[in-house]
Design a protein around this motif. Structure first.
Motif, PDB file in Angstrom:
ATOM      1  N   HIS A   8      35.767  38.474  30.603  1.00 40.18           N
ATOM      2  CA  HIS A   8      34.646  38.746  31.686  1.00 40.18           C
ATOM      3  C   HIS A   8      35.240  38.242  33.103  1.00 40.18           C
ATOM      4  CE1 HIS A   8      32.266  38.228  27.736  1.00 40.18           C
ATOM      5  NE2 HIS A   8      31.909  39.290  28.444  1.00 40.18           N
ATOM      6  N   VAL A   9      35.978  37.308  32.925  1.00 39.39           N
ATOM      7  CA  VAL A   9      36.781  36.888  34.472  1.00 39.39           C
ATOM      8  C   VAL A   9      37.619  38.166  35.178  1.00 39.39           C
ATOM      9  CG1 VAL A   9      38.224  35.400  35.704  1.00 39.39           C
ATOM     10  CG2 VAL A   9      36.797  34.637  33.931  1.00 39.39           C
ATOM     11  N   LEU A  10      38.270  38.731  33.974  1.00 35.60           N
ATOM     12  CA  LEU A  10      39.020  39.921  34.627  1.00 35.60           C
ATOM     13  C   LEU A  10      38.299  40.976  34.798  1.00 35.60           C
ATOM     14  CD1 LEU A  10      41.775  41.465  34.934  1.00 35.60           C
ATOM     15  CD2 LEU A  10      41.595  42.110  32.519  1.00 35.60           C
ATOM     16  N   ALA A  11      37.019  41.211  34.138  1.00 36.72           N
ATOM     17  CA  ALA A  11      36.233  42.335  34.570  1.00 36.72           C
ATOM     18  C   ALA A  11      35.595  41.837  35.843  1.00 36.72           C
ATOM     19  CB  ALA A  11      34.846  42.508  33.446  1.00 36.72           C
ATOM     20  N   GLY A  12      35.138  40.574  36.223  1.00 33.72           N
ATOM     21  CA  GLY A  12      34.668  40.391  37.549  1.00 33.72           C
ATOM     22  C   GLY A  12      35.567  40.437  38.806  1.00 33.72           C
ATOM     23  N   LEU A  13      36.990  40.002  38.492  1.00 33.06           N
ATOM     24  CA  LEU A  13      37.924  40.393  39.450  1.00 33.06           C
ATOM     25  C   LEU A  13      38.220  42.228  39.589  1.00 33.06           C
ATOM     26  CD1 LEU A  13      40.634  38.987  40.707  1.00 33.06           C
ATOM     27  CD2 LEU A  13      41.715  40.771  39.208  1.00 33.06           C
ATOM     28  N   LEU A  14      37.997  42.842  38.662  1.00 33.95           N
ATOM     29  CA  LEU A  14      38.282  44.293  38.837  1.00 33.95           C
ATOM     30  C   LEU A  14      36.863  44.843  39.572  1.00 33.95           C
ATOM     31  CD1 LEU A  14      39.789  45.189  35.579  1.00 33.95           C
ATOM     32  CD2 LEU A  14      40.747  45.967  37.502  1.00 33.95           C
ATOM     33  N   ALA A  15      35.834  44.194  39.042  1.00 34.61           N
ATOM     34  CA  ALA A  15      34.591  44.908  39.800  1.00 34.61           C
ATOM     35  C   ALA A  15      34.491  44.286  41.411  1.00 34.61           C
ATOM     36  CB  ALA A  15      33.490  44.363  38.933  1.00 34.61           C
ATOM     37  N   GLY A  16      34.801  43.099  41.582  1.00 36.05           N
ATOM     38  CA  GLY A  16      34.817  42.479  42.806  1.00 36.05           C
ATOM     39  C   GLY A  16      35.896  43.464  44.028  1.00 36.05           C
ATOM     40  N   ALA A  17      37.061  43.709  43.363  1.00 32.61           N
ATOM     41  CA  ALA A  17      38.009  44.355  44.022  1.00 32.61           C
ATOM     42  C   ALA A  17      37.477  46.022  44.279  1.00 32.61           C
ATOM     43  CB  ALA A  17      39.510  44.519  43.504  1.00 32.61           C
TER      44      ALA A  17
END
Length: 122
Positions: A8-17
């Motif tokens: 979920h943290v990885l998904a959040g990083l990708l979404a933010g970028a």
């Protein structure tokens, strides 16, 4: 707990970028290697859309393994843009130059993180 949160943290990083590519595209346009065909803005938007799609895929358990594997490949694919930025920013003030240089080795832990998320999902 960490294993559950990591995707979920990885998904959040990708979404933010990905969102940032659409809200503030100009810095990303400058990173697009000149050897790529078409306009830098098209590449900026395309990479932002890919990051959003990867974020959705990593967030969902059903698609997590494939999406995380694709995210690892994506992080490798965008490495030349980070190298270009580091080279282009050689004449910038020291803090900006260091930030640009830091982006290059940062790709390695991102690739390893995405691969781990993929392995853990499998």
């Amino acid at each position: 707990m960490r294993r559950v949160r990591s995707p979920h943290v990885l998904a959040g990083l990708l979404a933010g970028a990905g969102v940032t590519h659409f809200l503030a595209p100009k810095p990303f346009d400058a990173m697009v290697p000149r050897t790529l065909p078409g306009s830098p803005r098209a590449w900026t938007y395309a990479s932002g859309a890919v990051e959003l799609a990867l974020a959705a895929g990593v967030a969902l358990p059903r698609t997590r393994e494939r999406a995380a594997t694709a995210a690892a490949a994506f992080f490798v694919a965008v490495a030349p843009a980070n190298v270009k930025m580091a080279l282009d920013w050689r004449d910038h003030p020291a803090p900006l130059r260091r930030a640009a240089l830091a982006r290059v080795p940062l790709q390695v832990p991102l690739v390893l993180w995405a691969r781990k998320v993929a392995r853990d999902a499998g």
